[in-house]
Scaffold this motif. Structure first.
Motif, short mmCIF file in Angstrom:
data_model
loop_
_atom_site.label_atom_id
_atom_site.label_comp_id
_atom_site.label_asym_id
_atom_site.label_seq_id
_atom_site.Cartn_x
_atom_site.Cartn_y
_atom_site.Cartn_z
N TRP A 58 0.81 -1.22 0.00
CA TRP A 58 0.00 0.00 0.00
C TRP A 58 0.84 1.27 0.00
CZ3 TRP A 58 -5.45 0.76 0.40
CH2 TRP A 58 -6.20 -0.43 0.39
N ARG A 75 1.92 0.42 5.92
CA ARG A 75 0.85 0.76 4.99
C ARG A 75 1.04 2.10 4.28
NH1 ARG A 75 -4.10 -2.27 4.65
NH2 ARG A 75 -3.28 -4.37 4.51
N CYS A 76 2.00 2.94 4.74
CA CYS A 76 2.16 4.23 4.08
C CYS A 76 3.58 4.75 4.34
CB CYS A 76 1.13 5.23 4.59
SG CYS A 76 1.19 5.42 6.38
N CYS A 121 1.54 -1.19 10.51
CA CYS A 121 0.21 -1.77 10.71
C CYS A 121 -0.19 -1.87 12.17
CB CYS A 121 0.16 -3.16 10.08
SG CYS A 121 0.35 -3.10 8.30
N SER A 142 -2.66 4.78 8.26
CA SER A 142 -3.07 4.64 6.86
C SER A 142 -2.47 5.70 5.94
CB SER A 142 -4.59 4.69 6.77
OG SER A 142 -5.07 5.81 7.46
N HIS A 184 -6.25 4.29 11.39
CA HIS A 184 -7.58 3.67 11.31
C HIS A 184 -8.35 3.85 12.62
CE1 HIS A 184 -7.46 0.92 7.52
NE2 HIS A 184 -7.20 2.19 7.25
N TYR A 238 -12.52 5.32 9.84
CA TYR A 238 -11.06 5.32 9.66
C TYR A 238 -10.63 6.34 8.60
CZ TYR A 238 -12.41 2.28 5.76
OH TYR A 238 -13.00 1.78 4.64
N THR A 298 -8.62 7.70 5.42
CA THR A 298 -8.05 7.06 4.23
C THR A 298 -6.96 7.92 3.57
OG1 THR A 298 -9.85 8.00 2.93
CG2 THR A 298 -10.14 5.74 3.72
#
Length: 1340
Positions: free
Chosen positions: A1002, A1044-1045, A1060, A1086, A1103, A1127, A1129
């Motif tokens: 991601w 994730r980012c 995460c 995220s 999230h 959450y 985004t």
């Protein structure tokens, strides 16, 4: 827990008593070897009268109802009933399948006939139209089909004197057919005034356009052309069921029990009245005759077969008898002799000799018989009747001892006690009566505990207790002889039962599948000595279990032959045989029991060949004492590749949504942007769930696949070319033997296989229509003309194709478990193997079907999971790699030996001129000699061996190897981690391509001024990639948790990474070493963003629905943005670094002031006036148009605006990358669309100078780099996969589909030209007019 594995003994069908005379005609013939061929139940029987021996053909899965003999009299065709009935053509000598004809008829196949030279076969179906179908049976191909008649057709025949003419007859009609090309045209026979219009039952063709036919009233009608010219009246006194033509003339047989012989002009020769002979009886009716020389075969309605020698016609010889029509339920075994007793609804009781295979006594009773029992001394035989009475006979002469009627409902079960003093009689009115044998069967007691009909009884060995089963599945105990019910469990605990025929009870729990209706097992019999249990059920299956068998769902061996329900099954007195009887097929099957120790001597019995769907195929339903599945394989078997929405569903969905939305789209929509993008480079290789999908092409390039892209990689220039014809995950890849074409199979509702050229990257053929959900394995034949493929539907269908014609040749069900590989035999194009979970099967093509035989393991090993397979140096030799690290060596279908090759599964295997190469989970590549005797060399894939020219870094030593291929002096290796390596024979390893490992990707960040990007994935790595020409991974760092980012700081020196587990870290962008880390949240981080300019603040979205703002210099949290209901985004800063825009999972667009995090409300119109430092948001007026018509089923996961604020790129759940003009106001903006990712595009980012777009595929783990082509700068190319959602009707503008279509050059010519460029003229083509096809080069 012995019951966990199937018993190691076996049953072999030894004899079948019976013949199918009812509802069938013309089904009894002499073969060339003077054997007699007929059928009963689901079995074709070849009987040798000389040796008194039977052979069986068991390729059918249901009742056989039609049979035809090939003119050379060796091959037989049989047709069956069923939902998807098929025809088998088989050899009466070897009883092996030659061809299977399927997928045309429904309900059943009523008649069959071969033509004069035996090349074609005609069949008639039982469907409502009684379809007539002509086959080229060797190829399994239907040539022609036409509706036969509105009513039943009873017989069909080819005219043996005029080619391409057929005659069929049936209820009140006769039709004369001609076959011209592929059209079948009928003409109805004209009865005229010569005879009454009536039902015609059989026919035979003669010279001079004459046809003789037998009518329902016993006359013979003679036809010339289509006209009735005369009748022979009173040929028989009732319907003529059968007519057989031979060299001497014709034989007819009728309902009157007579056989008449006629000469070639149909003048009578003689009459044989079977009713008048010694063996005859009143009501005998002939269903089938066959006349050869001086012998005549006759089959009757009542399941007898007579053989008559013409000059002794008064003494017909009875060669087979069976029960007549009516259900067969009663079966009893003589206690001391090899005899079996059966009784049926035909009111007869019969005694069979199991040694002589003959009927030795029969007696007709007044009532239908439902059960039987023989007393322990073998003197009395008790028979329970349907009317509630029972009769006792003396076995010696079948005279009556007593007849007693105490009940009104059927007696379903009776048994003598082991000491011979009592007879227990179980009735359908739910009572059991006890009678005293020596008191002339006086009633002694009654058991009345049951609430339902009595199904089974067993006595205890001391005759003091009786156990019963009833229709409710209840098991009850009674004290004998009085019949008092025993309710105290302890009392029956230690009881030893004399026999075990009950279907409920602890000892037989395992015979029930885990989810089953309690009544589908009809009978059980335990063999205490051999510790086996035999069962009979409603599905026509006889099974062997271990005894006792305590846990539900125990493993078993299964045997097919009976067609409908098997009503009863018993062991013979000495346990040498098992006898089973069929209810509706009223056949008695005698199976020889082959105990474990004899199995070794009787190797030849194991591989009874079968059509994949039948016989003891899944019989040894997997031994479960195999070691646990390897973790990787375990993971892989759980992948289903199912999609909520398939690409095929989109057009339909769009239509549905458009209907709903008609009103909403009044605003004129923006045009699609002028820019377009072109796929430039893909980082990634699909190794985690695929094997052997990596090859060298003819010119030394490398072909493989990732996501929905076929990739051709040139390792000298470090460039890639792409095949973009697929629209979802590619799961398998095979290369043509000439190494210039490739076949790839994808995921889909109706998944397609594409065969494409690696030079031109154009499709040559696309195959679909026979698989579901996806294609998981493909392989070319050695001549390159055929292709085999395996689907991932429930039964893992195997299909054989002629790929150039796009034609399916053969199809079969593969296995209920996953198949990993299919390999075609390089020496025999009709043979192939499949390997998978506890599955190794050897197939050969039989017409339109494939006949599979399980690999026979014997004592050499266990039934293991096979991960790869290849053929060896002869057509018999095959090699497979197992999940435990062995290589199995097979000859024909037998396992000859196993060799330990790797620690852990052998995932890939490749055959060389001399020898083999294997690769395994242990990360070792091994070279072997040609018999796997010696391992010649091993290469370990280690970081230390990496050569300087590598395009990346190896993440770990000894990665699991999933693909191996050789060529151009190198070994090509693909790993589970998504790396492609080239191993030099001398040792150094070059890494060519790599992507993320398993887990979703991601996180994506673009460097503020260099052509590099960073990615972070669930695989717990952070990676830096070079986007400039070197296209390689520059650095990698392992993380404790997946991420994730990520985001570069504005000066490019720091890199922030969100993980995460709710923590995030900042690392040095050059060394990737930690600078600082925080853990304030519990849920996934995220999105993470530095504020523009000096990068003073860092916004961290999670999230948990919060955005935390940190001061980078002081490393303190200075603000928290609260108020989101779901959450977070996406987040974006404004240019000043004072305002944050936030998107949430609930589709909220919120604004917060930085650094404190106070929530602001900004009117929608004002939002676009604010200058944003970046735009990655998917909500708001400026990007309303990016949401598709089908917004409810798909989510837009990412967007990114170019720095010149002209083009917005988006990525969505369906794997599409789209370009929109910015701002995309109004609903459903026009766009250009690109397919390369397969499932979800998780992130999209433009590079710092907008020259490239970088996209990430979540589950496909690939990083794709696209070049941005400005308006006007690009040459027009086909395959820009661009199109808009709601077509271009509204603005009459640019529709890419049309331009694309104009540019595609169709190379898929239907055989009119060769696909490969050829030079010169082949000898057989010289000096010949070109055919019409060639002249016009037709595209069909």
């Amino acid at each position: 827990m012995a019951a966990r594995s199937a018993p190691s003994c076996h049953l072999r069908l030894e004899w079948v008593y019976g013949y199918r005379g009812h509802q069938c005609r013309n089904n009894l013939y002499y073969t060339a070897a003077k054997e007699i061929v007929y059928f009963v139940a689901g079995v074709g029987v070849v009987y040798s009268p000389r040796e008194h021996r039977q052979k069986f053909y068991r390729g059918h899965s249901d009742d056989i109802i039609s049979l035809a003999l090939h003119p050379e009299r060796v091959l037989v065709a049989t047709g069956q009933v069923g939902k998807e009935p098929y025809i088998c053509v088989w050899d009466s000598y070897t009883v092996q399948t030659i061809s299977v004809l399927k997928d045309v008829h429904t309900h059943g196949i009523a008649c069959l006939a071969f033509d004069l030279d035996g090349q074609r076969l005609v069949s008639v179906g039982l469907d409502s139209k009684n379809a007539v179908c002509v086959w080229d049976w060797k190829r399994g191909k239907m040539l022609s089909m036409a509706p036969g008649h509105t009513d039943r057709i009873f017989d069909i025949s080819w005219d043996l004197y005029q080619p391409n003419k057929l005659v069929s007859c049936g209820v009140k009609h006769i039709k004369f057919w001609s076959l011209c090309g592929n059209a079948l045209t009928p003409k109805r026979g004209v009865f005229g005034k010569t005879g009454d219009l009536q039902t015609i039952l059989c026919l035979a063709c003669a010279r001079d356009e004459l046809t003789y036919s037998g009518a329902l009233n016993g006359d013979i009608y003679v036809w010339k052309g289509i006209n009735l010219i005369r009748t022979i009246q009173g040929a028989h006194t009732a319907g003529i069921f059968s007519m057989n033509a031979c060299e001497e003339g014709f034989a007819t047989g009728g309902r009157d029990g007579c056989i008449r012989l006629w000469d070639l002009t149909f003048k009578p020769i003689t009459v044989i009245d079977l009713r008048e002979t010694d063996q005859g009886y009143k009501g005998l009716s002939v269903r089938s005759v066959c006349w050869r020389g001086d012998h005549i075969l006759v089959g009757t309605q009542d399941s007898e077969i007579f053989e008559i020698v013409v000059h002794e016609r008064k003494k017909p010889f009875l060669i087979m008898q069976g029960h007549c029509e009516g259900e067969l339920w009663a079966l009893a075994i003589h206690p001391t002799k090899p005899l079996a007793v059966t009784g049926s609804d035909d009111r007869s009781v019969r005694i069979w000799s199991l040694v002589d295979h003959a009927l030795i006594a029969r007696c007709n009773m007044e009532e239908p018989i439902r059960c039987a029992a023989v007393n322990v001394d073998g003197i009395h035989l008790a028979l329970g009747m349907k009317d509630g009475s029972f009769t006792v006979l003396r076995v010696r002469d079948m005279t009556e001892v007593v007849h007693i009627k105490d009940r009104k409902e059927a007696i379903h079960e009776l048994k003598y006690s082991p000491d011979g003093t009592y007879l227990a009689v179980g009735c359908n009115d739910s009572s059991v009566d006890i009678y005293g044998v020596s008191q002339r069967y006086k009633k002694m007691g009654e058991c009345v505990g049951s609430l339902s009909f009595i199904t089974h009884l067993d006595w205890s060995s001391d005759s003091r207790y009786l156990q019963t089963n009833d229709g409710n599945g209840k098991r009850l105990f009674y004290r004998m002889p009085g019949g008092k019910e025993v309710t105290n469990k302890d009392e029956t605990k230690g009881v030893h039962w004399a026999s075990w025929t009950c279907v409920s009870g602890l000892e037989v729990n395992g015979i029930w599948p885990k989810y089953s209706d309690i009544n589908d097992i009809n009978s059980v019999d335990g063999n205490y000595i051999g510790q086996v249990l035999v069962t009979a059920d409603d599905y026509g299956i006889v099974k062997l279990f271990r005894y006792p068998c305590l846990r539900k769902g125990a493993k078993f061996r299964k045997y097919i032959g009976h067609s409908a329900h098997v009503t009863n099954v018993r062991w013979s007195h000495d346990h040498q045989w098992v006898i089973s009887i069929g209810g509706a097929d009223h056949a008695v099957f005698q199976w020889r029991f082959i105990p474990e120790r004899k199995l070794k001597d009787a190797l030849h019995i194991a591989p009874q060949e079968s059509l994949a769907d039948s016989n003891s195929d899944e019989s040894d339903s997997d031994l479960s004492d195999v070691p646990e599945l390897d973790s990787e394989i375990e993971q892989e078997t759980q992948l289903t590749y199912r999609r909520q929405v398939y690409k095929e569903d989109l057009p339909q969905l769009k239509e549905q949504y458009k209907e709903k939305q008609k009103s909403g789209t009044s605003k004129r929509r923006e045009r699609a942007p002028g820019n377009s993008i072109r796929l430039h480079f893909v980082h990634g290789y699909r190794g985690y769930d695929c094997r052997s999908n990596l090859f060298y092409t003819q010119i030394g390039e490398i072909v493989y696949h990732v996501a929905a892209v076929g990739v051709i990689y040139n390792r000298q220039q470090n460039t890639q070319r792409f095949y973009l014809g697929h629209d979802d995950d590619i799961l398998c890849l095979a290369i043509h033997p000439l190494k210039d074409y490739v076949a790839t199979g994808q995921v889909g509702r109706d998944p397609s296989i594409h065969i494409w050229d690696t030079e031109t990257i154009k499709p040559l053929s696309i195959l679909k229509g026979y698989h579901q959900y996806g294609v998981c394995a493909v392989d070319f034949s050695a001549d390159g003309k055929r292709l085999a493929s395996v689907g991932i539907d429930e039964s893992h269908t195997v299909v054989l194709w002629d790929w150039k014609k796009g034609e399916k040749l053969s199809i079969a069900r593969g296995s209920k478990d996953k198949i990993f590989v299919v390999k075609m035999n390089p020496y025999v194009p009709d043979k192939l193997i499949t390997a998978g979970i506890k599955h190794m099967k050897f197939w050969r093509r039989a017409g339109g079907g494939l006949v599979g035989r399980k690999g026979y393991i014997g004592t050499l090993g266990k039934n293991e999971t096979m991960m790869c397979a290849v053929y060896g140096w002869t057509e018999e030799m095959a090699f497979s790699g197992t999940s435990t690290g062995d290589v199995c060596i097979w000859r024909d279908i037998f396992l000859v030996k196993t060799v330990k090759a790797h620690d852990g599964p052998v995932f890939s295997m490749h055959a060389l001129e001399k020898g083999f190469v294997t690769g395994g989970k242990d990360g070792v590549v091994a070279l072997w000699d040609d018999s796997f005797e010696r391992c010649l060399k091993t290469y370990a894939i280690k970081r230390a061996a990496l050569a300087p020219g590598s395009k990346g870094l190896l993440l770990e030593d000894n990665p699991s190897i999933r693909a191996i291929s050789l060529g151009h002096g190198h070994i090509l290796v693909g790993t589970k981690n998504g790396e492609i390596l080239e191993v030099d024979k001398s040792g150094p390893i070059t890494l060519l391509v790599q992507g993320h490992m398993e887990g979703e990707v991601w996180g994506l960040a673009i460097h503020p001024y260099l052509p590099i990007c960073a990615t972070v994935s669930d695989d717990k790595t952070l990676r830096i990639w070079d986007l400039s020409p070197s296209h390689c991974m520059l650095a990698v760092r392992k993380l404790k948790k997946g991420g994730r980012c990520c985001c570069f700081s504005p000066d490019g020196k720091a890199l922030a990474v969100g993980l995460c587990d709710g923590s995030f870290l900042m690392a040095n962008a050059d060394t990737l070493e930690d600078l600082v880390s925080f853990h304030h949240r519990k849920d996934i981080i995220s999105d993470i963003r530095f504020s523009p300019g000096s990068g003073k603040y860092l916004a961290v979205a999670s999230h948990d629905s919060f955005v935390d703002i940190y001061n980078v210099m002081s490393s303190k949290r200075v603000g928290i943005c609260k108020g989101a209901t779901s959450y977070i985004t996406h987040i974006d800063w404004d240019i000043r670094g004072k305002l944050l825009q936030v998107n949430t999972g609930a589709k909220e667009q919120l604004f917060f002031e930085a650094p404190r995090g106070k929530r602001q409300t900004i009117p929608r119109m004002e939002v676009e006036k604010i200058g944003w430092a970046s735009w990655t948001s998917v909500l708001g007026l400026c990007c309303e148009g990016i949401w598709p018509v089908i917004g409810e089923v798909t989510d837009i996961t990412a967007s990114c605006l170019t720095h010149d604020k002209m083009v917005l790129a988006t990525g969505d759940d369906l794997g599409f990358v789209k370009l929109f003009r910015y701002p995309a106001k109004g609903k459903f903006g026009k766009f250009k669309r690109y397919v390369a990712h397969s499932t979800q595009v998780t992130n999209v980012r433009w590079t710092c100078d907008d020259s490239m777009l970088v996209t990430l595929g979540g589950a496909d783990m690939s990083l794709m780099v696209w070049t941005n082509e400005m308006e006007g700068s690009r040459e027009k190319r086909p395959c820009d996969s661009e199109e808009s959602d709601t077509g271009s009707e509204e603005d009459g503008g640019y529709d890419s589909d049309v331009t694309r279509e104009n540019e595609i050059s169709y190379t898929i010519r239907a055989l009119s030209t060769n696909i490969r460029p050829m030079f010169g003229i082949k000898p057989h083509l010289q000096q010949k007019e070109p055919s019409i096809d060639e002249r016009q080069g037709i595209v069909r």
